[in-house]
Design an enzyme around this catalytic site. Structure first.
Site, short mmCIF file in Angstrom:
data_model
loop_
_atom_site.label_atom_id
_atom_site.label_comp_id
_atom_site.label_asym_id
_atom_site.label_seq_id
_atom_site.Cartn_x
_atom_site.Cartn_y
_atom_site.Cartn_z
CE LYS A 13 -1.99 -1.20 3.84
NZ LYS A 13 -1.05 -2.45 4.13
NE ARG A 88 -4.44 -1.30 9.75
CZ ARG A 88 -3.60 -0.75 9.19
NH1 ARG A 88 -3.48 0.34 8.75
NH2 ARG A 88 -2.20 -1.46 8.95
NE ARG A 160 6.05 -0.18 10.46
CZ ARG A 160 4.84 -0.34 9.67
NH1 ARG A 160 4.75 0.30 8.54
NH2 ARG A 160 3.87 -0.95 10.30
NE ARG A 171 1.83 -4.81 11.48
CZ ARG A 171 2.93 -4.85 10.90
NH1 ARG A 171 4.17 -5.32 11.26
NH2 ARG A 171 3.09 -4.26 9.70
P1 ADP Z 1 2.25 -1.88 3.26
O1 ADP Z 1 2.21 -0.15 3.11
O2 ADP Z 1 1.04 -2.24 2.47
O3 ADP Z 1 2.28 -2.54 4.50
P2 ADP Z 1 4.85 -1.46 1.85
O4 ADP Z 1 4.63 -0.79 0.77
O5 ADP Z 1 5.38 -1.05 3.10
O6 ADP Z 1 3.38 -2.17 2.39
O7 ADP Z 1 5.72 -3.02 1.38
C1 ADP Z 1 6.22 -3.73 2.09
C2 ADP Z 1 7.60 -4.26 1.79
O8 ADP Z 1 7.38 -4.94 0.58
C3 ADP Z 1 8.66 -2.67 1.56
O9 ADP Z 1 9.83 -3.38 1.99
C4 ADP Z 1 8.45 -2.84 -0.13
O10 ADP Z 1 9.69 -2.53 -0.69
C5 ADP Z 1 8.34 -4.20 -0.38
N1 ADP Z 1 7.15 -4.44 -1.64
C6 ADP Z 1 6.17 -3.48 -2.06
N2 ADP Z 1 5.57 -4.10 -2.97
C7 ADP Z 1 6.26 -5.13 -3.43
C8 ADP Z 1 6.15 -6.12 -4.60
N3 ADP Z 1 5.17 -5.83 -5.79
N4 ADP Z 1 7.19 -6.91 -4.53
C9 ADP Z 1 8.01 -7.16 -3.71
N5 ADP Z 1 8.16 -6.18 -2.77
C10 ADP Z 1 7.26 -5.25 -2.44
P1 ADP Z 2 1.06 -1.94 7.86
O1 ADP Z 2 2.14 -1.79 7.09
O2 ADP Z 2 1.05 -3.20 8.52
O3 ADP Z 2 -0.21 -1.71 6.96
P2 ADP Z 2 0.76 0.68 9.26
O4 ADP Z 2 1.81 1.65 8.91
O5 ADP Z 2 -0.49 0.98 8.14
O6 ADP Z 2 1.08 -0.83 8.87
O7 ADP Z 2 0.01 0.55 10.50
C1 ADP Z 2 0.84 0.32 11.74
C2 ADP Z 2 0.08 0.35 12.82
O8 ADP Z 2 -0.53 1.72 13.04
C3 ADP Z 2 -0.98 -0.68 12.90
O9 ADP Z 2 -0.64 -2.06 13.19
C4 ADP Z 2 -1.77 -0.24 13.94
O10 ADP Z 2 -1.45 -0.40 15.40
C5 ADP Z 2 -1.93 1.57 13.75
N1 ADP Z 2 -2.73 1.74 12.74
C6 ADP Z 2 -2.40 2.39 11.61
N2 ADP Z 2 -3.64 2.59 10.67
C7 ADP Z 2 -4.62 2.41 11.53
C8 ADP Z 2 -6.08 2.50 11.57
N3 ADP Z 2 -6.68 3.11 10.47
N4 ADP Z 2 -6.95 2.03 12.61
C9 ADP Z 2 -6.28 1.64 13.68
N5 ADP Z 2 -5.09 1.36 13.76
C10 ADP Z 2 -4.27 2.03 12.83
#
Ligand code: ADP
Ligand code: ADP
Ligand code: ZN
Length: 215
Positions: A13, A88, A160, A171
């Site tokens: 995302k 969420r 993180r 999660r």
């Molecule tokens: P989210 O925001 O949904 O938690 P991220 O965008 O932070 O996910 O992506 C999680 C990890 O996976 C990051 O280290 C990113 O560089 C990597 N990543 C994102 N998209 C892809 C993909 N299509 N293929 C492989 N790795 C990816």
């Molecule tokens: P991910 O990469 O796992 O998608 P985020 O960076 O979006 O993680 O979120 C990290 C943490 O922040 C979540 O595990 C939760 O504790 C909190 N968080 C983020 N967005 C929300 C939301 N919309 N509602 C509740 N908690 C949230």
């Protein structure tokens, strides 16, 4: 363009939101990033949120809804926004609907990124973020040119606290229980497109852009 990116932790995302932000010149609204900034600054909200985030649980709805309500009123959201990690829960989705109605705006598209669980774990354990500019990396899939160093700003890459295996599993469970049902909700609203998130970053990007071009 007013977009929601849905998907489990590690689905991509944040990565795709950064790309869409440039493509459409609209802000990325990441509740996770905003909460982490509050934790870092040790604001009262950040102190409260930290325990939930460390456990991999959701921060209470009223806190997150408050943040998003305020953020959506900012000037830079006039022409659209990308919601990354919000809503969420059903309550958050209902609150979003209400906030958008108040400012007479409508969502254009909800994109759900589908990625297999084991791939998610690999993406999250290898995820690194620049402590300077926030840019995301992956040790294997999006490596920096120089180990541990941001290719854009030279900042130090950090992991993180919640990207450890125990918290990751929780999660995932939280996602399936509380967030996945939103797919059905947005499907009923006629807004949902499910996209295969297993391809590489640019393949997923192409699929998203082509979906949005249809809107
Ligand atoms: P989210 O925001 O949904 O938690 P991220 O965008 O932070 O996910 O992506 C999680 C990890 O996976 C990051 O280290 C990113 O560089 C990597 N990543 C994102 N998209 C892809 C993909 N299509 N293929 C492989 N790795 C990816
Ligand atoms: P991910 O990469 O796992 O998608 P985020 O960076 O979006 O993680 O979120 C990290 C943490 O922040 C979540 O595990 C939760 O504790 C909190 N968080 C983020 N967005 C929300 C939301 N919309 N509602 C509740 N908690 C949230
Ligand atoms: Zn950087």
């Amino acid at each position: 363009m007013k977009i929601i990116l849905l998907g489990p932790p590690g689905a991509g995302k944040g990565t795709q939101a950064t790309m869409l932000m440039k493509e459409y010149s609209i802000p990325q609204i990441s509740t996770g990033d905003m909460l982490r900034a509050a934790v870092h600054d040790q604001t009262p909200m950040g102190v409260k949120a930290k325990e939930y985030m460390d456990a991999g649980d959701l921060v209470p709805d009223d806190v997150v809804i408050g943040i998003v309500r305020e953020r959506l009123q900012a000037d830079d959201c006039k022409n659209g926004f990308i919601l990354d990690g919000f809503p969420r829960t059903q309550l958050q989705a209902d609150a979003l609907k209400q906030v958008l109605a108040e400012v007479d705006k409508q969502l254009d598209s909800v994109i759900s990124l589908q990625v297999e669980t084991e791939a998610l774990v690999g993406r999250l354990t290898g995820r690194r973020t620049c402590s300077g500019c926030g840019k995301g990396f992956h040790l294997q899939y999006e490596p920096p040119a120089l180990d541990g160093t941001c290719s854009s700003c030279g900042g130090v890459l950090v992991q993180r606290d919640d990207d450890c295996e125990a918290t990751i599993r929780n999660r995932m469970q939280v996602y399936h229980q509380q967030t996945a049902p939103l797919e059905d909700y947005y499907r009923r609203e006629g807004l949902l497109t499910v996209i295969d998130g297993m391809g590489d970053i640019s393949a997923v990007q192409r699929a998203i852009v082509s979906t949005l071009q249809g809107h």
